[in-house]
Scaffold this active site. Structure first.
Site, short mmCIF file in Angstrom:
data_model
loop_
_atom_site.label_atom_id
_atom_site.label_comp_id
_atom_site.label_asym_id
_atom_site.label_seq_id
_atom_site.Cartn_x
_atom_site.Cartn_y
_atom_site.Cartn_z
N HIS A 83 0.88 9.43 -1.99
CA HIS A 83 -0.31 11.10 -2.09
C HIS A 83 -1.51 11.35 -3.26
O HIS A 83 -1.78 11.78 -3.31
CB HIS A 83 0.88 12.23 -2.15
CG HIS A 83 1.39 12.57 -3.14
ND1 HIS A 83 2.51 12.15 -3.46
CD2 HIS A 83 1.07 13.40 -4.45
CE1 HIS A 83 2.91 13.00 -4.50
NE2 HIS A 83 1.98 14.11 -5.42
N ASP A 219 6.95 7.16 -1.69
CA ASP A 219 5.67 7.26 -1.50
C ASP A 219 4.64 6.86 -2.78
O ASP A 219 4.90 6.87 -4.20
CB ASP A 219 6.00 8.89 -2.13
CG ASP A 219 4.74 10.19 -2.16
OD1 ASP A 219 3.54 9.07 -2.56
OD2 ASP A 219 4.88 11.18 -2.12
N SER A 641 3.15 13.40 -11.01
CA SER A 641 3.31 12.51 -9.46
C SER A 641 2.74 10.71 -10.16
O SER A 641 1.75 11.00 -10.85
CB SER A 641 2.62 12.56 -8.77
OG SER A 641 2.84 14.22 -7.89
#
Ligand code: ARG
Ligand code: GLU
Length: 706
Positions: A83, A219, A641
């Site tokens: 992402h 991810d 992230s």
């Protein structure tokens, strides 16, 4: 006796800092080195951050504007989240070349894709510059004078800092402006895309699973930093060479076990752990609910359009993900804060603070009183107007596009017009007028219904009267005539800008009506109130540090490099429910089976074949399964992230990508019983690169520890 005991318990929970809480400045790790080692860390503070030798910090970078990445080879190869690379993956995709659906793997360095605008920033060193930055500042100064003095000091200190020509200096406030730190950084602007799994793997679970455990998402995406021939930062050039980092992470295939030490090293964006109860209450009853409400309506419309049309799906994929991410996070935050009764905890804490402050003999007591009066007298109302305005204003895409036109009405020089034209081309690449129209049709009535007239721009009432309340008629006209909803019309307009005509354009008129009201009515008082709150928060922060001597105060996140540590562990989110710490590919298949209609749970068919045969090679765990994700009690937030998750030996064991739903409140209220970060197991990542994608050649440049 019983009473004494319960007071003791209360003060423990209110004051004491659980070992897992905290986002520590790498420069100051010496102070917690012993605690970390006791928790299972086998290296030293100097191995994490050193100015004299290469250290772990040299293998971690800020990726793009708001993510973290880690170097995993001596040739500039890095890992971040899927992402985090999403915008890039999307921008290289089209219906015919759909890297979102199919994934992408460069088979050699020539095939790696360039990404204008993408950068990677490393911290070279950091320094406490509080004394220099606060020189000449005193407690009685007006806020504006204080700001001016500090800003002048920042300029002087930055200019005096010794650094190389290709490095930059950045100075940031900590503890609400009570301390300042300086960072010398290096930014690399040639960052190329190397590989990404298909969305069904890199974003498995999609919005259904976002912010939720159990999770099965790989991810991750892979990029490579390039430098000039001397290893220095450089803009993109075909002559650039793979960057040689000072350090990179070895990767462990040994896996993770319950209670293992873990740490996360990255760039957490923003937390507010020391807010007053008045600020917390504002967040819980105004800010979060307004945002959640507007976004819910907006998302429903976009989702429906994306389902019906593949072009719309690709155009809106990244926008949708961004809007949904915030929506779900704030919903989880509301839930967690309520469940842990965060407001009562704050109140209890403030009562203790007030008691200790009085004992101290200092007059800290009125800081909280003053904060209360700012919030209750005007800030809460202003915030309602501000948040609802921004949520709706940013949702109107054509209105957003018209903003840049205002400057062109007075200065139509070729350079500015051309810049606007390029921006507009980018805009239309991902724009669909039908979606924009439907979003407006849903949001305008909602706005009028939920926000009192005094707290919204009068243009809505004017339009409502003009169209006799028929918003569809208003929008039919809007979309039939505005140049900001149609690329061909805008292109023609840009050949000769007619200011009078633009002023009558419905998108432009709405933009002006909204912005003029906001600037004249809300912005000024809002800023005045914020300045008051800033200065009170600063005093409150300082007072807490002086008075609450048993509590350890780490600085709130501010997008600077931080380290947080904890251990691998599950938790109990609800009465009778227990989350174990890891998931498997078998669980992924079961998810698909349990909800075959849910597109977010559509498992990749080749991955399913590996699963059926349990063909995981060296990436299988001891139980023969492929472990997919794991939970740990590391204190993380947005910006973390893509951060490396590291074991006690300094080896990479996972990539951080999310928090559990109940955990999102950790930005304002960390609770170790509820707060867990979610990571992709590095064995899953390598399995996807090597066995699934057949990109095992990339492993040749990594250092894999078995
Ligand atoms: N919640 C994560 C973060 O804040 C992941 C978001 C991307 N995933 C998604 N399904 N939208 O960035
Ligand atoms: N997904 C988040 C990010 O983009 C990290 C999750 C969190 O907020 O903890 O930074």
């Amino acid at each position: 006796m019983k009473k004494v005991f319960s007071i003791f318990l209360l003060s423990l929970s209110v004051f004491s800092l659980h070992a897992d809480e905290g986002m520590w400045l790498p420069l100051l790790l010496k102070g917690i080195e012993g605690d970390m080692q006791a928790a299972g860390f086998k290296l030293t503070a100097e191995d994490i951050y050193s100015v004299n030798k290469s250290s772990m910090k040299d293998a971690v970078c800020l990726f793009g504007g708001g993510c973290t990445a880690e170097l995993i080879s001596g040739e500039g190869l890095l890992l971040t989240n899927h992402h985090c690379g999403f915008e890039q993956i999307q921008s290289h995709s089209s219906v015919g070349n759909d890297y979102l659906s199919n994934g992408f793997w460069a088979k050699n360095r020539q095939e790696e894709l360039t990404n204008p605008g993408l950068s990677a920033t490393f911290i070279i060193r950091m320094e406490d510059v509080t004394k220099q930055i606060l020189a000449g500042v005193n407690a009685n100064m007006k806020e504006a004078d204080r700001k001016a003095t500090i800003s002048a000091n920042i300029t002087t200190v930055s200019a005096k800092t010794s650094k190389e020509s290709y490095q930059n200096v950045m100075i940031r406030p900590f503890y609400y402006g009570n301390e300042y730190y300086l960072f010398v950084v290096e930014t690399y602007n040639d960052v190329r895309m190397v590989g990404a799994p298909p969305q069904a793997i890199g974003n498995f679970g999609g919005d259904t699973d976002n912010w939720v455990w159990p999770r099965h998402t790989a991810d991750f995406s892979v990029f490579r930093i390039y430098s000039d021939k001397n290893g220095k930062p450089a803009e993109y050039s075909p002559d650039n060479v793979p960057f040689k980092p000072r350090s990179f992470f070895p990767i462990s295939l040994k896996g993770v076990e319950q209670n293992d030490f873990t740490m996360v090293f990255g760039f957490p964006g923003r937390t507010q752990e020391y807010l007053s109860s008045y600020a917390l209450s504002n967040l819980m009853s105004i800010e979060d609910p307004i945002r959640v409400g507007v976004r819910e309506a907006r998302l429903a419309v976009i989702k429906n359009e994306m389902r019906q049309n593949d072009t719309v799906r690709i155009k809106y994929a990244s926008k949708y993900a961004g809007i949904a991410n915030g929506w779900k996070k704030w919903k989880g935050e509301m839930k967690g804060l309520k469940k842990t009764d965060a407001l009562s905890r704050k109140n209890a804490y403030e009562a203790e603070f007030t008691k200790f402050a009085a004992q101290d003999g200092k007059s800290y007591g009125n800081i909280l009183q003053n904060l209360k009066s700012v919030y209750e007298n005007s800030y809460n109302d202003l915030k309602t107007a501000q948040v609802s305005y921004y949520e709706i204003f940013s949702a109107f895409e054509s209105v957003q596009l018209s903003r840049g036109m205002e400057a062109l009405l007075t200065s139509k020089d070729d350079v500015s017009v051309n810049k606007y034209r390029i921006g507009a081309e980018e805009f239309f690449k991902d724009y669909d007028a039908k979606v924009d129209k439907k979003v407006m049709a849903a949001l305008i009535p909602l706005y009028l219904k939920t926000v009192p007239e005094k707290q919204r721009p009068p243009i809505f009432s004017t339009m409502e009267a003009q169209y006799k309340g028929d918003w569809n008629k208003y929008l039919d006209n809007y979309f039939a005539t505005s140049v900001f909803t149609n690329q061909a019309r805008l292109t023609t307009t840009l050949t000769k800008i007619d200011a009078e005509k633009i002023k009558k354009d419905p998108a432009f008129a709405l933009m002006k009506g909204m912005m003029d009201w906001y600037i004249s009515t809300i912005e000024m008082p809002f800023k005045v109130n914020e300045a008051k709150i800033d200065s009170l928060n600063r005093a409150y922060m300082q007072a807490q540090r002086e008075v609450m001597t048993k509590r350890v105060f780490y600085p709130d996140a501010n997008s600077t490099l931080r380290l947080t540590y904890g251990k691998v562990e599950g938790f109990s989110p609800d009465d009778g429910v227990k989350y174990t710490y890891f998931t498997t590919l078998t669980g992924m298949a079961a998810k698909q089976e349990s909800e075959p209609q849910n597109l977010d749970y559509k498992m990749d068919s080749r991955l399913q074949t590996f699963q059926a045969k349990k063909d995981f090679g060296q990436y299988a765990a001891k139980d023969g399964e492929l472990h997919t994700c794991f939970l740990a009690s590391n204190h993380t937030t947005g910006g973390n992230s893509g951060s490396p998750v590291i074991n006690g030996n300094g080896e990479l064991i996972g990539i951080n990508f999310d928090r559990c739903w109940e955990s999102t409140m950790s930005d304002v209220n960390y609770d170790v019983t509820q707060c867990r970060n979610i990571s992709a197991d590095i064995r899953y990542v390598l399995f996807v690169i090597d066995k699934y994608a057949g990109a095992g050649y990339l492993l040749n440049e990594m250092k894999v520890v078995k």
